[in-house]
Write an enzyme that holds these catalytic residues in place. Structure first.
Site, PDB file in Angstrom:
ATOM      1  N   ASP A 156       0.863  -1.176   0.000  1.00 56.54           N
ATOM      2  CA  ASP A 156       0.000   0.000   0.000  1.00 56.54           C
ATOM      3  C   ASP A 156       0.910   1.241   0.000  1.00 56.54           C
ATOM      4  O   ASP A 156       2.132   1.142   0.131  1.00 56.54           O
ATOM      5  CB  ASP A 156      -0.952  -0.022   1.208  1.00 56.54           C
ATOM      6  CG  ASP A 156      -2.217   0.786   0.920  1.00 56.54           C
ATOM      7  OD1 ASP A 156      -2.189   1.638   0.005  1.00 56.54           O
ATOM      8  OD2 ASP A 156      -3.233   0.598   1.612  1.00 56.54           O
TER       9      ASP A 156
HETATM   10  C1  NOJ Z   1      -4.150   3.714   0.026  1.00 52.46           C
HETATM   11  C2  NOJ Z   1      -5.307   2.807   0.252  1.00 52.46           C
HETATM   12  O1  NOJ Z   1      -5.193   2.176   1.507  1.00 52.46           O
HETATM   13  C3  NOJ Z   1      -5.493   1.737  -0.811  1.00 52.46           C
HETATM   14  O2  NOJ Z   1      -6.726   1.131  -0.607  1.00 52.46           O
HETATM   15  C4  NOJ Z   1      -5.394   2.331  -2.182  1.00 52.46           C
HETATM   16  O3  NOJ Z   1      -5.599   1.326  -3.153  1.00 52.46           O
HETATM   17  C5  NOJ Z   1      -4.037   2.986  -2.339  1.00 52.46           C
HETATM   18  N1  NOJ Z   1      -3.885   4.048  -1.351  1.00 52.46           N
HETATM   19  C6  NOJ Z   1      -3.837   3.565  -3.737  1.00 52.46           C
HETATM   20  O4  NOJ Z   1      -4.618   4.676  -3.916  1.00 52.46           O
END
Ligand code: NOJ
Length: 723
Positions: free
Chosen positions: A264
């Site tokens: 993430d």
């Molecule tokens: C953070 C989020 O937790 C995740 O769900 C998301 O896919 C990513 N950022 C990318 O935007």
């Protein structure tokens, strides 16, 4: 490209080029070359080379930009390895369908398939190769702001809807330009942060993890999802992105996953903040050792991985394996032959918000609305002439929910637009009354709103939670309606009891006080682009509500966490759940049960359940039994009912839930029509994890029931025979 050619390509790559495949930045950083790449090691490539080696980009705008990014990269990269373009398409791209928490309440996998299919077409045309979806974090705590992204508190719904979404999004052949790869997230148990606070640590037994949290990720991988994203949180002391047990043991070894693991956002760098890595270089080592292939943004891999490989800390073989997985995905998507995949400006224009897509979004909004209460006032007759439309959402356009595309709200049908389209003759009196924001205090509009209500034939009172108050990083310690909203409800309902409350919110809210005063409550969640049309049609009987709660609604925030499939305890509180009993598992100040339980939802028609029968009373491990229930639409309208099958295992070697959803089916019935709804039950559905964390079923007595949580209507027993 053949496997042999891919191998040759890998062999021809320099160390920096290989590492580049494992790095991702966002479109802005890519275009402007603003990724901060100077680190203490001085190992990184010069900024101008970023565009050359970068393996993937996230969060871009449209097909034109997708093509431009690809062109920029390919012009700079002598190896011509195309970029992977990724985007969060969670509940629709341009045509937004209801938030996942609402979709789960449809209890209708086919509806999810239809919506995901629509999102796939729009995403592919936009140039998306990978969507960061489905999110299948089982969540039982409404304080957590990301609960809106999950389909349910129940893993079975998350598993089935997640798998349906994966299949609809990826199609049969990823190389086809109209298909998009899925990244399932957030592995694992991100939906169970301590105290409901986003990003917080998760401590849970392996038994609980395997039984309740892991199955939905696994179901999505079994459905073919090509990527997985480890979660931000630490799980039993180890942040997921560095959690070898999760990724090497469970994911790769046990489940045999061969796809790509992508961190993430800056989760690798955050290992330092978690306090498990001394510095970013150590963070990179931990993440690589755990099996994280791509580093999403902030470039820790970019800066430190080359050095770690050169000095032998990370074997080049491990790097090669990770790079190969990325190259294989690109190859599977057909990017070496067609780097733009489905990016198509003309198709984008044609598909976005087209009538067919609006129609799907409207139906989804209608079929996910949950009628919580109706003392005979809904549906309103279409003959009403004076309608008061009141409350913070009366004219609101932000009804899409978190993860809708920036600007998508501009296309959302508001309530006045929907009402005017359906009832062109009616007079609309619109009063906002107050705001919905947390901590709102201004009550100065309430008297005007009450006056409008007093002069109306019917009142629509819109309440809830501002769109920005649920979603990532939006946890709340109290999941209540703001004070002015309750004051507004009191005054408006006193002025005109012919009032239906319509709710917009991204999490379960405490409705205890509202429920006492309102004769009708319709939960819309965040319904998306077609909000206004769906609300109008539901309130005036053009559509019949059939959504059920995918998560229970608490009486008070202090009841959290509040799973419907709780265990009995040694001292369960006697029912009815009305007053406290000393020395039982209860609260002194609140009943145990939610205000509205999981699986609950009314309709404008009524359904009778009768004759639950089992075709056998005992089964062996290889057998299947058929449970059949007769369902009749006893009302005057056509309607749909989500028939839910629950299991109880009264005696086992470990404590088992008092009720567990094991199957569901959505059934449409005309007035007076009867259907036999049949479920097949096998030994597999009786399994659980025993004390030693082995998946087992134990011979003995079981109970099957239909109804909804805490309201099981018909129950039959059967036995699983000893071998
Ligand atoms: C953070 C989020 O937790 C995740 O769900 C998301 O896919 C990513 N950022 C990318 O935007």
């Amino acid at each position: 490209m053949t496997e042999k050619k891919l191998k040759e390509l890998l062999e021809s790559m320099t160390l920096e080029e290989k590492v580049g495949q494992l790095v991702q930045c966002n479109a802005g950083q890519f275009i402007e070359n603003t990724l901060d790449i100077t680190g203490p090691e001085g190992e990184a490539l010069p900024a101008e080379d970023l565009c050359r080696v970068m393996g993937s980009v996230l969060t871009f705008e449209d097909a034109a930009q997708a093509r431009a990014l690809q062109d920029m990269h390919l012009a700079a990269d002598p190896k011509k390895i195309p970029l992977l373009l990724m985007l969060d398409v969670i509940h629709g791209l341009r045509t937004t369908y209801p938030i996942p928490l609402a979709m789960g309440g449809s209890f209708d996998d086919d509806l999810m398939t239809e919506c995901a299919d629509m999102a796939r077409k729009e995403s592919a045309a936009c140039g998306v190769h990978v969507t960061f979806n489905p999110m299948v974090d089982t969540a039982r705590d409404g304080r957590w702001g990301r609960i809106l992204e999950t389909c349910s508190e129940e893993p079975l719904i998350n598993s089935r809807m997640g798998a349906a979404l994966v299949k609809a999004t990826q199609g049969e052949d990823l190389s086809r330009p109209e298909n998009v790869a899925c990244c399932v997230k957030h592995y694992a148990a991100y939906g169970a942060p301590e105290a409901g606070r986003d990003y917080n640590t998760v401590e849970m037994s392996e038994r609980q993890l395997r039984e309740t949290y892991l199955p939905a990720y696994k179901a999505c991988l079994d459905a073919g999802a090509r990527l997985i994203m480890p979660a931000f949180n630490s799980l039993n002391g180890i942040p997921c992105v560095a959690n070898r047990w999760l990724m090497r043991k469970v994911l790769r070894e046990e489940w045999g996953f061969r796809g790509v693991v992508i961190s993430d956002y800056n989760a690798v760098g955050e290992l330092v903040t978690h306090g498990v890595a001394e510095n970013p270089k150590e963070a990179v080592r931990l993440a690589m050792e755990a099996g994280c292939d791509i580093d999403m943004v902030r470039n820790a891999y970019y800066q430190y991985l080359p050095a770690l490989v050169r000095e032998g800390t990370i074997p080049e073989k491990d790097l090669d394996e990770a790079v190969m997985r990325v190259l294989e995905l690109k190859n599977e998507l057909g990017l070496f032959e067609n780097p733009y995949h489905g990016a198509d400006e003309a198709l984008e224009k044609e598909l976005y918000l087209c009538p067919a897509h609006r129609d799907i979004a409207r139906r989804a909004a209608e079929e996910t609305a949950v009628l919580l209460k109706n003392e005979g006032i809904l549906p309103f007759p279409k003959t009403v002439r004076r309608i008061a439309l009141i409350g913070p959402f009366a004219e609101e356009k932000h009804l899409d929910g978190f993860w809708s595309r920036p600007g998508a709200w501009k296309d959302t049908v508001t309530l006045p637009e929907g009402l005017r389209a359906l009832l062109p003759e009616a007079e609309l009196m619109i009063e906002r009354g107050c705001g919905a924001e947390i901590g709102a205090v201004d009550e100065s509009g309430i008297e005007r709103a009450a006056a409008a209500a007093a002069g109306a034939d019917a009142v629509i009172l819109t309440l809830g939670e501002e769109e920005g108050d649920s979603g990532e990083g939006r946890s709340r310690a109290e999941v209540t309606l703001s004070r002015p909203q309750l004051a507004l409800a009191r005054r408006v309902l006193a002025a005109n009891p012919n009032t239906a409350v319509v709710l917009f919110n991204g999490r379960p809210l405490v409705l205890t006080e509202l429920e006492e005063m309102a004769p009708a409550i319709l939960e819309m969640w965040y319904p998306g682009t077609e909000a206004g049309n769906a609300v109008a049609r539901l309130l005036f009987g053009e559509a019949n509500p059939c959504g059920k709660l995918s998560v229970g609604l608490p009486r008070r925030t202090g009841q959290y966490p509040m799973p419907y499939n709780r265990v009995n305890t040694g001292r369960p509180k006697p029912q009815p759940d009305s007053r406290a009993f000393p020395f039982t598992s209860c609260y002194l100040d609140t009943p145990n049960l939610p205000l509205y339980s999981f699986g609950y939802g009314l309709s404008y028609t009524s359904f009778r359940y009768e004759d639950l029968t089992l075709d056998r009373e005992t089964i062996g491990r290889e057998d299947a039994l058929q449970a059949t229930v007769t369902l009749t639409n006893t009302g005057k309208r056509a309607g749909k009912e989500a028939v839910q099958l629950y299991l109880r295992d009264p005696v086992a070697s470990v404590v088992r839930p008092v009720q567990q959803l094991i199957d569901y089916r959505k059934v449409a019935l005309a007035p007076g029509e009867t259907a036999k709804v049949c479920f097949t039950v096998t030994e597999k559905q009786l399994r659980f994890y025993d004390f030693d964390c082995r998946e087992v079923s134990e011979p003995g007595r079981f109970e099957l029931s239909v109804g909804w949580a805490d309201h099981l209507m018909l129950t039959r027993r059967f036995e699983l025979k000893k071998d």
